[in-house]
Design a protein around this motif. Structure first.
Motif, PDB file in Angstrom:
ATOM      1  N   GLY A 276      48.791  45.712  46.094  1.00  0.00           N
ATOM      2  CA  GLY A 276      50.170  45.457  45.715  1.00  0.00           C
ATOM      3  C   GLY A 276      50.361  45.208  44.229  1.00  0.00           C
ATOM      4  O   GLY A 276      49.405  45.077  43.460  1.00  0.00           O
TER       5      GLY A 276
ATOM      6  N   VAL B 256      48.408  42.306  41.798  1.00  0.00           N
ATOM      7  CA  VAL B 256      47.277  41.735  42.541  1.00  0.00           C
ATOM      8  C   VAL B 256      46.001  41.663  41.703  1.00  0.00           C
ATOM      9  O   VAL B 256      45.048  40.980  42.071  1.00  0.00           O
ATOM     10  CB  VAL B 256      47.043  42.537  43.839  1.00  0.00           C
TER      11      VAL B 256
ATOM     12  N   ASP C 155      59.725  43.905  43.008  1.00  0.00           N
ATOM     13  CA  ASP C 155      59.622  42.570  43.593  1.00  0.00           C
ATOM     14  C   ASP C 155      58.568  41.779  42.830  1.00  0.00           C
ATOM     15  O   ASP C 155      57.375  42.026  42.968  1.00  0.00           O
ATOM     16  CB  ASP C 155      59.248  42.669  45.067  1.00  0.00           C
TER      17      ASP C 155
ATOM     18  N   SER D  89      58.371  38.382  43.030  1.00  0.00           N
ATOM     19  CA  SER D  89      58.234  37.060  43.629  1.00  0.00           C
ATOM     20  C   SER D  89      56.754  36.731  43.789  1.00  0.00           C
ATOM     21  O   SER D  89      55.974  37.528  44.311  1.00  0.00           O
ATOM     22  CB  SER D  89      58.936  37.007  44.991  1.00  0.00           C
ATOM     23  N   GLY D  90      56.371  35.568  43.289  1.00  0.00           N
ATOM     24  CA  GLY D  90      54.972  35.152  43.330  1.00  0.00           C
ATOM     25  C   GLY D  90      54.199  35.527  42.093  1.00  0.00           C
ATOM     26  O   GLY D  90      53.127  34.995  41.843  1.00  0.00           O
TER      27      GLY D  90
ATOM     28  N   ASP E 201      45.964  39.546  47.766  1.00  0.00           N
ATOM     29  CA  ASP E 201      46.309  38.212  47.254  1.00  0.00           C
ATOM     30  C   ASP E 201      46.818  37.420  48.446  1.00  0.00           C
ATOM     31  O   ASP E 201      47.786  37.839  49.101  1.00  0.00           O
ATOM     32  CB  ASP E 201      47.396  38.364  46.178  1.00  0.00           C
TER      33      ASP E 201
ATOM     34  N   ARG F  46      48.542  34.935  48.674  1.00  0.00           N
ATOM     35  CA  ARG F  46      49.924  34.478  48.533  1.00  0.00           C
ATOM     36  C   ARG F  46      50.921  35.569  48.910  1.00  0.00           C
ATOM     37  O   ARG F  46      52.092  35.285  49.175  1.00  0.00           O
ATOM     38  CB  ARG F  46      50.184  34.029  47.089  1.00  0.00           C
ATOM     39  N   ARG F  47      50.441  36.849  48.910  1.00  0.00           N
ATOM     40  CA  ARG F  47      51.325  37.984  49.204  1.00  0.00           C
ATOM     41  C   ARG F  47      50.534  39.032  49.983  1.00  0.00           C
ATOM     42  O   ARG F  47      50.443  40.183  49.593  1.00  0.00           O
ATOM     43  CB  ARG F  47      51.827  38.606  47.890  1.00  0.00           C
TER      44      ARG F  47
ATOM     45  N   GLU G  54      51.136  40.662  52.588  1.00  0.00           N
ATOM     46  CA  GLU G  54      51.887  41.822  53.070  1.00  0.00           C
ATOM     47  C   GLU G  54      51.930  42.957  52.055  1.00  0.00           C
ATOM     48  O   GLU G  54      52.138  44.124  52.405  1.00  0.00           O
ATOM     49  CB  GLU G  54      53.317  41.420  53.452  1.00  0.00           C
ATOM     50  N   ASP G  55      51.682  42.648  50.780  1.00  0.00           N
ATOM     51  CA  ASP G  55      51.753  43.675  49.737  1.00  0.00           C
ATOM     52  C   ASP G  55      50.624  44.691  49.819  1.00  0.00           C
ATOM     53  O   ASP G  55      50.713  45.755  49.203  1.00  0.00           O
ATOM     54  CB  ASP G  55      51.738  43.030  48.347  1.00  0.00           C
TER      55      ASP G  55
END
Length: 201
Positions: free
Chosen positions: A25, A28, A58, A60-61, A115, A117-118, A120-121
């Motif tokens: 993502g 990352v 996006d 975010s994060g 990552d 924290r994300r 789904e990416d």
């Protein structure tokens, strides 16, 4: 030994060159990973994020990130005298995914950076390599301040098949990245050996 030359009395070694993709993502750590391990100055195609891209990018994060890869990253690492890897980092944002088919042509395998924290990416990258039967490993980039989870929990969250290696890594650390790349080569070779038809006499 100087690369490209041989010890006295031995013929020159012609290295095998292999193409490895580095995917995942946005934000990352793909560009960081290639830069950490490349023995040449990495080729980067980064551009500044703009206000015009805000509706589709996006962040975010990764709010502190202000650049994005728009084509690819490229680096090279010699794992052994007879084995050289060419690394191609893919763009992480959806609007640049049209580059992936061209970059994946002739690839031995891939690393999907994740990552926690994300998570789904990285689903899109995992799905891409699964659908095209390209061997891949998942490298979990351990960012400072990110929660640590047992590998089996991450594997379950990503719905990974049992045969897909999952490795914890630090994309900034050369030795850590080398371990991931060695993992890609081993996994691809093991899979190729399993798929090779048996020789009958």
């Amino acid at each position: 030994m100087i690369f490209g030359r041989s010890e006295r009395g031995k013929p020159p070694v012609e290295p095998v060159t292999l193409k490895i993709l580095v995917a995942g993502g946005f934000g990352v750590g793909k560009t960081t990973l290639v830069g950490a391990v490349s023995e040449i100055r990495p080729l980067r195609t980064e551009e500044l994020l703009t206000e015009a891209g805000r509706p589709v990018d996006d962040v975010s994060g990764v709010e502190a990130k202000n650049t994005t890869t728009v084509a690819m990253d490229f680096g090279r690492i010699t794992l052994r005298e007879d084995l050289v890897l060419y690394l191609f980092g893919t763009p992480g944002q959806e609007r640049f995914w049209f580059m992936w088919d061209e970059l994946s042509e002739g690839a031995l395998g891939a690393t999907v950076l994740a990552d926690t924290r994300r998570l789904e990416d990285c689903f899109a990258a995992i799905d891409y390599f699964e659908r095209r039967s390209i061997p891949f490993v998942v490298g979990v980039n351990c960012f400072e301040g990110a929660d640590r989870y047992p590998p089996e929990d991450i594997r379950q969250a990503l719905d990974l098949d049992d045969h897909v290696p999952l490795l914890m890594c630090d994309a900034r650390d050369r030795e850590s990245v080398k371990e991931v790349l060695v993992g890609v080569v081993r996994h691809a070779m093991t899979r190729a050996a399993r798929q090779r038809p048996a020789v009958t006499t």
